[in-house]
Scaffold this motif. Structure first.
Motif, PDB file in Angstrom:
ATOM      1  N   SER A 342      85.132  40.845  39.209  1.00 14.43           N
ATOM      2  CA  SER A 342      84.690  39.697  38.421  1.00 14.43           C
ATOM      3  C   SER A 342      84.242  38.560  39.329  1.00 14.43           C
ATOM      4  N   LYS A 343      85.015  38.306  40.386  1.00 15.62           N
ATOM      5  CA  LYS A 343      84.620  37.248  41.318  1.00 15.62           C
ATOM      6  C   LYS A 343      83.341  37.607  42.051  1.00 15.62           C
ATOM      7  N   ILE A 344      83.154  38.878  42.359  1.00 17.69           N
ATOM      8  CA  ILE A 344      81.919  39.306  43.024  1.00 17.69           C
ATOM      9  C   ILE A 344      80.719  39.055  42.123  1.00 17.69           C
ATOM     10  N   ALA A 346      80.511  36.950  39.704  1.00 16.42           N
ATOM     11  CA  ALA A 346      80.344  35.511  39.474  1.00 16.42           C
ATOM     12  C   ALA A 346      79.949  34.769  40.747  1.00 16.42           C
ATOM     13  N   GLY A 347      79.848  35.460  41.863  1.00 15.01           N
ATOM     14  CA  GLY A 347      79.486  34.803  43.121  1.00 15.01           C
ATOM     15  C   GLY A 347      80.599  33.950  43.690  1.00 15.01           C
ATOM     16  N   LYS A 348      81.869  34.217  43.335  1.00 12.90           N
ATOM     17  CA  LYS A 348      82.995  33.410  43.787  1.00 12.90           C
ATOM     18  C   LYS A 348      83.783  34.071  44.910  1.00 12.90           C
ATOM     19  N   MET A 349      83.369  35.236  45.342  1.00 12.87           N
ATOM     20  CA  MET A 349      84.085  35.936  46.396  1.00 12.87           C
ATOM     21  C   MET A 349      83.608  35.421  47.755  1.00 12.87           C
ATOM     22  N   ASP A 350      84.541  35.064  48.622  1.00 13.04           N
ATOM     23  CA  ASP A 350      84.214  34.534  49.945  1.00 13.04           C
ATOM     24  C   ASP A 350      84.901  35.362  51.019  1.00 13.04           C
ATOM     25  N   LEU A 351      84.432  35.165  52.253  1.00 12.63           N
ATOM     26  CA  LEU A 351      85.002  35.854  53.403  1.00 12.63           C
ATOM     27  C   LEU A 351      85.889  34.898  54.187  1.00 12.63           C
ATOM     28  N   PHE A 352      87.013  35.429  54.720  1.00 11.06           N
ATOM     29  CA  PHE A 352      87.898  34.672  55.577  1.00 11.06           C
ATOM     30  C   PHE A 352      87.974  35.426  56.903  1.00 11.06           C
ATOM     31  N   LEU A 353      87.243  34.924  57.870  1.00 10.65           N
ATOM     32  CA  LEU A 353      87.035  35.678  59.105  1.00 10.65           C
ATOM     33  C   LEU A 353      88.159  35.426  60.098  1.00 10.65           C
ATOM     34  N   GLU A 354      88.502  36.458  60.844  1.00  9.49           N
ATOM     35  CA  GLU A 354      89.479  36.368  61.910  1.00  9.49           C
ATOM     36  C   GLU A 354      89.187  37.469  62.917  1.00  9.49           C
ATOM     37  N   THR A 355      89.770  37.354  64.086  1.00  6.59           N
ATOM     38  CA  THR A 355      89.581  38.373  65.119  1.00  6.59           C
ATOM     39  C   THR A 355      90.584  39.509  64.889  1.00  6.59           C
ATOM     40  N   ILE A 356      90.070  40.727  64.795  1.00  9.12           N
ATOM     41  CA  ILE A 356      90.887  41.884  64.415  1.00  9.12           C
ATOM     42  C   ILE A 356      91.063  42.804  65.616  1.00  9.12           C
ATOM     43  N   ASP A 357      92.303  43.204  65.856  1.00 10.99           N
ATOM     44  CA  ASP A 357      92.578  44.287  66.803  1.00 10.99           C
ATOM     45  C   ASP A 357      92.367  45.588  66.027  1.00 10.99           C
ATOM     46  N   HIS A 479      80.544  46.242  47.818  1.00 11.27           N
ATOM     47  CA  HIS A 479      80.296  44.800  47.775  1.00 11.27           C
ATOM     48  C   HIS A 479      80.886  44.109  48.998  1.00 11.27           C
ATOM     49  N   PHE A 480      82.108  44.461  49.364  1.00 16.72           N
ATOM     50  CA  PHE A 480      82.737  43.847  50.531  1.00 16.72           C
ATOM     51  C   PHE A 480      81.928  44.129  51.795  1.00 16.72           C
ATOM     52  N   CYS A 481      81.499  45.364  51.958  1.00 20.70           N
ATOM     53  CA  CYS A 481      80.720  45.719  53.148  1.00 20.70           C
ATOM     54  C   CYS A 481      79.406  44.951  53.191  1.00 20.70           C
ATOM     55  N   GLN A 482      78.730  44.846  52.050  1.00 23.15           N
ATOM     56  CA  GLN A 482      77.468  44.117  52.023  1.00 23.15           C
ATOM     57  C   GLN A 482      77.675  42.629  52.262  1.00 23.15           C
ATOM     58  N   MET A 483      78.790  42.062  51.782  1.00 29.04           N
ATOM     59  CA  MET A 483      79.082  40.657  52.072  1.00 29.04           C
ATOM     60  C   MET A 483      79.246  40.420  53.569  1.00 29.04           C
ATOM     61  N   MET A 484      79.765  41.397  54.288  1.00 33.41           N
ATOM     62  CA  MET A 484      79.966  41.269  55.729  1.00 33.41           C
ATOM     63  C   MET A 484      78.766  41.750  56.537  1.00 33.41           C
ATOM     64  N   GLY A 485      77.640  41.989  55.870  1.00 36.04           N
ATOM     65  CA  GLY A 485      76.428  42.380  56.582  1.00 36.04           C
ATOM     66  C   GLY A 485      76.339  43.856  56.890  1.00 36.04           C
ATOM     67  N   GLY A 486      77.144  44.676  56.236  1.00 38.28           N
ATOM     68  CA  GLY A 486      77.112  46.127  56.471  1.00 38.28           C
ATOM     69  C   GLY A 486      76.894  46.888  55.181  1.00 38.28           C
ATOM     70  N   ASP A 487      77.331  48.145  55.147  1.00 37.45           N
ATOM     71  CA  ASP A 487      77.162  48.966  53.948  1.00 37.45           C
ATOM     72  C   ASP A 487      78.058  50.194  54.063  1.00 37.45           C
ATOM     73  N   VAL A 488      78.168  50.924  52.964  1.00 33.82           N
ATOM     74  CA  VAL A 488      78.917  52.171  52.942  1.00 33.82           C
ATOM     75  C   VAL A 488      77.995  53.249  52.367  1.00 33.82           C
ATOM     76  N   THR A 489      77.973  54.392  53.012  1.00 33.79           N
ATOM     77  CA  THR A 489      77.127  55.515  52.584  1.00 33.79           C
ATOM     78  C   THR A 489      77.991  56.750  52.395  1.00 33.79           C
ATOM     79  N   VAL A 490      77.428  57.770  51.713  1.00 33.51           N
ATOM     80  CA  VAL A 490      78.185  58.980  51.429  1.00 33.51           C
ATOM     81  C   VAL A 490      77.290  60.205  51.592  1.00 33.51           C
ATOM     82  N   GLU A 491      77.887  61.277  52.094  1.00 33.80           N
ATOM     83  CA  GLU A 491      77.245  62.594  52.172  1.00 33.80           C
ATOM     84  C   GLU A 491      78.244  63.605  51.609  1.00 33.80           C
ATOM     85  N   SER A 492      77.757  64.477  50.724  1.00 32.66           N
ATOM     86  CA  SER A 492      78.701  65.407  50.095  1.00 32.66           C
ATOM     87  C   SER A 492      77.979  66.640  49.578  1.00 32.66           C
ATOM     88  N   GLU A 493      78.728  67.741  49.547  1.00 34.93           N
ATOM     89  CA  GLU A 493      78.275  68.985  48.942  1.00 34.93           C
ATOM     90  C   GLU A 493      79.412  69.513  48.081  1.00 34.93           C
TER      91      GLU A 493
END
Length: 785
Positions: A342-344, A346-357, A479-493
């Motif tokens: 719903s937040k996505i 409505a455009g209300k979803m934001d990113l909270f960036l931090e350095t990740i190990d 949606h999360f991946c696209q918000m962070m400038g990436g994407d998710v793809t799938v390959e399947s049989e």
């Protein structure tokens, strides 16, 4: 000055100047030539006189008759220009001298035969010959300057008179002749002025000559003809335009009326949409609060009841309580998914960036998801590339995406294998991180793949009935991946399994979140008793359920609990009680948690009290920016809260940290972070000051920069390690410098850790210092753990 003169006067002055200059050059040439002739004439006259004097003195010089020579030289007194004379013998000794004016010096010896001008005099030496042999020398000195000055004076008077007369003649002549040039030009100026003032392009200038001025007038008349033609064309176009304007005004009025109606309709639609959007945002905020508040109680009480049941020996209740707890967690996950989508939308979803190990995050994800994967007899295989480096992204969203993919893989696979592969693609900039999840499950058809990332949709209805799920996980993940400038793809049989790939930038950029709205609730403050000497915790929250939960498990852990029902009361009680630690809710009435936190940190008396944020909204960036010590999200994890609170007990052993950094803002930031964790912080602005600080009091840990004035970090560490008493002090490098192989070689063996400025998080810094202190103070304990 010349810019204000008229053209005819300029022309007159130019003619005069030319005439006078030419006359001056002629006069100068004449005077110079006459001076040359005068000097040449004087020289000839004096040389002739010297020759005559030599011939007249031949006999006297030959016989060395001085009286006769004196008599000959005395005859020179009638010559005004001769000021000195002398006759020398063959052996260059003076025989006789003549001086007209006292003070004249006669050369003691004659020079070679010569004639020369020296100053204002002409000097001549001439030999005296007798029977082809030189028997003596004649010396004459003539005054030329006096005669020359007289001639110059006369010539100056003549030139002045001639110049005066010439200037008058030149002025009269140029004044009479300048109209030949100026009159046509002035007439052209008058015509141009008439055209400009009256806009009469039929006027023409009169051409009187065929010279350059005539060509100028002819070109001006041609220009007027072109302008006249253009003016006629413009007038015609203007008349046509007036006709068009009349028609256009009528059309504009019609279109304006239509536009006003359309604008009113659009404004009404926009207002309706904005109202709907505000209602939706308010609904999301209220829904989040209303749904998560009872879940907070369900999950919290079920945890506490499980512990109480175990303590009371009622083990048969534990299984039921675990089911309640699991159902609450499951419901919380569903609610989070619905609210996230719903937040996505409505455009209300934001990113909270931090350095990740990344490696640590993958290990945590794998350990968490492993029981779920192994429930159906599956095996989880993790392949994490070495030296991945840090990642700047929203850790919660990356983790949630991986949980969704691994959970789906576990649901669609039975007694198979699930593979998690993590690698980093090096390229432009920081590159990308690739997370690949592959399973050996049922697989999917192309039609099922097309519906896969749509909200509330799964592969088909049978999948939903068999494996469960809301159909939101993959949609949220994309949606999360696209918000962070990436994407998710799938390959399947079908029958061969599926492979999901998340590709994200190593450094993600985003915006800050907004503050949620809150409702008004009032309660009375309460102080709960505890053993003497216990640490006091102030709980600021408007939810009675939270009050009861916090009271029960905090008093059980030995803390004294003070409860404030709202923000204003919390600020008052913080000033009155001065607790050891404050837990603060964000979603409160009248005064929200962010305002309370700002007020707490603005008061010097209570600014140093650690504050832990307890909220349903994940806004860690805002909390730490305002000075929070730690951050937790509701529903509260009991173990996590107790762990955080124990870090701030007063009886915890204090440790000293030395920060060696030349930038005051960096020192203050590190001081603030570490002092909130209970460490004693000392500062040094360079390596030299750092060595003095170590000599005064040995610290438990040193945080040092590399690039500093006076003594840099390399020299500081080198000097530090030369002292045997200081060799065991751990050193952590905080630097903005890109370390070369040589730099790392210098630091090798001398430092414990290197943290790049801007690439390490607050938690990472605290964790590193905490571990180093633990190893330094309790090495035997650290070795066991």
């Amino acid at each position: 000055m010349s810019g204000h003169l008229s053209f005819k006067w300029k022309l007159t002055l130019i003619l005069m100047a030319t005439s006078v200059l030419s006359l001056l050059v002629a006069c100068a040439a004449f005077v110079g030539y006459d001076n040359y002739l005068f000097r040449h004439s004087v020289k000839q006259d004096v040389e002739t006189l010297a020759n005559i004097l030599g011939q007249a003195s031949q006999a006297a010089v030959a016989s060395r008759d001085k009286d006769l020579v004196d008599k000959t030289l005395a005859e020179l007194s009638g010559r005004e220009q001769i000021v000195a004379a002398a006759v020398y013998s063959a052996d260059d000794t003076p025989i006789s001298q003549y001086v007209k004016v006292a003070g004249e010096v006669i050369p003691s010896k004659p020079s070679e035969s010569r004639s020369s001008f020296e100053g204002g005099h002409l000097v001549i030496f001439r030999p005296i010959f007798w029977r082809q042999a030189r028997i003596g020398t004649v010396y004459l000195k003539a005054d030329v300057a006096t005669q020359l000055m007289g001639r110059v004076s006369r010539y100056a008077n003549i030139v002045a008179m001639v110049m005066l007369i010439s200037c008058l003649v030149a002025f009269l002549t140029s004044y009479k002749l300048q109209p030949l040039i100026s009159k046509p030009i002035l007439e052209l100026v008058r015509t141009a002025r008439v055209v400009t003032q009256h806009k009469d392009y039929l006027v023409r200038a009169q051409k009187t000559t065929d010279d350059e001025v005539g060509a100028l007038i002819e070109a001006f008349n041609e220009m007027l003809a072109v302008i006249q033609q253009r003016d006629a064309e413009l007038q015609h176009a203007h008349d046509m335009l007036e006709v068009y304007n009349e028609n256009l005004e009528r059309k504009v009025e019609e279109r304006t009326a239509e536009l006003v109606r359309a604008t009113a309709a659009a404004h009404e639609a926009r207002t309706t949409a904005e109202d709907a959007n505000r209602i939706k945002s308010a609904f999301l905020a209220n829904m989040s609060h209303e749904l998560r508040t009872p879940l907070n109680a369900i999950i919290g009480y079920s945890e506490m009841l499980q512990e109480d049941a175990r303590d009371m020996g009622e083990e048969h209740f534990v299984a039921d309580l675990q089911k309640i707890h699991s159902a609450g967690k499951h419901l919380l996950g569903l609610i989070n998914d619905v609210l996230d989508i719903s937040k996505i939308e409505a455009g209300k979803m934001d990113l909270f960036l931090e350095t990740i190990d990344v490696a640590a995050m993958i290990e945590d994800v794998a350990s968490t998801i492993k029981p779920l994967v192994e429930k159906d007899g599956n095996t989880l295989h993790v392949d994490c590339e070495e030296n991945l480096g840090p990642m700047r992204a929203d850790a919660r969203k990356v983790r949630q995406g991986l949980f969704n993919l691994l959970s789906n893989a576990g649901k669609s696979t039975d007694k198979g294998s699930i593979f998690l592969q993590v690698l980093r693609e090096r390229g432009r900039g920081a590159g990308n991180f690739v997370f690949r999840v592959r399973d050996t499950g049922i697989g999917m058809t192309s039609e099922q793949i097309n519906k896969l990332f749509k909200a509330f949709a799964q592969a088909d209805a049978s999948t939903t009935r068999k494996y469960g799920g809301s159909g939101l996980g993959l949609a949220i993940t994309r949606h999360f991946c696209q918000m962070m400038g990436g994407d998710v793809t799938v390959e399947s049989e079908p029958g061969k399994g599926s492979t999901f790939t998340i590709r994200l930038p190593a450094v993600v950029v985003s915006t800050r979140p907004e503050k949620p709205e809150m409702a008004k609730i009032t309660r009375e403050p309460r102080v709960l008793e505890a053993p003497s000497g216990a640490s006091t915790i102030l709980v600021i929250d408007d939810d009675p359920t939270v009050h009861d939960l916090m009271r029960r498990f905090l008093t059980k852990e030995g803390f004294r609990v003070v409860i404030a029902p709202d923000g204003k009361e919390g600020i008052r009680m913080a000033r009155e009680v001065k607790p050891d630690l404050i837990t603060l809710d964000v979603l409160m009435a009248e005064m929200d948690g962010w305002s309370v936190l700002t007020a707490l940190k603005a008061d010097p008396e209570i600014a140093d009290i650690p504050v832990i944020i307890l909220t349903m909204f994940d806004n860690k960036e805002m909390g730490f920016a305002l000075g929070a010590t730690d951050y937790m999200t509701k529903p509260i994890n009991r173990d996590r809260l107790v762990h955080v609170l124990r870090k701030h007990r007063h009886n915890q052993q204090a440790c000293q940290v030395l920060v060696v950094e030349d930038e005051p803002s960096i020192r203050q930031m590190v001081r603030r972070v570490l002092e909130k964790e209970g460490w004693t912080v000392r500062e040094a602005e360079n390596g030299k000051a750092g060595l003095q600080a170590v000599a005064e009091s040995k610290p438990a840990v040193i945080l040092s920069d590399l690039m500093m004035p006076m003594m840099n970090g390399f020299d500081f560490i080198r000097e530090l390690r030369t002292n045997p008493d200081w060799q065991d002090i751990p050193v952590v490098i905080l630097t903005a410098k890109d370390l070369t192989v040589e730099d790392r070689q210098q630091l090798k063996g001398n430092v414990e850790q290197i943290l790049q400025k801007g690439d390490y998080s607050r938690d990472q810094l605290l964790s590193e210092v905490r571990e180093l202190v633990k190893h330094t103070i309790h090495p035997e304990t650290a070795a066991k753990t």
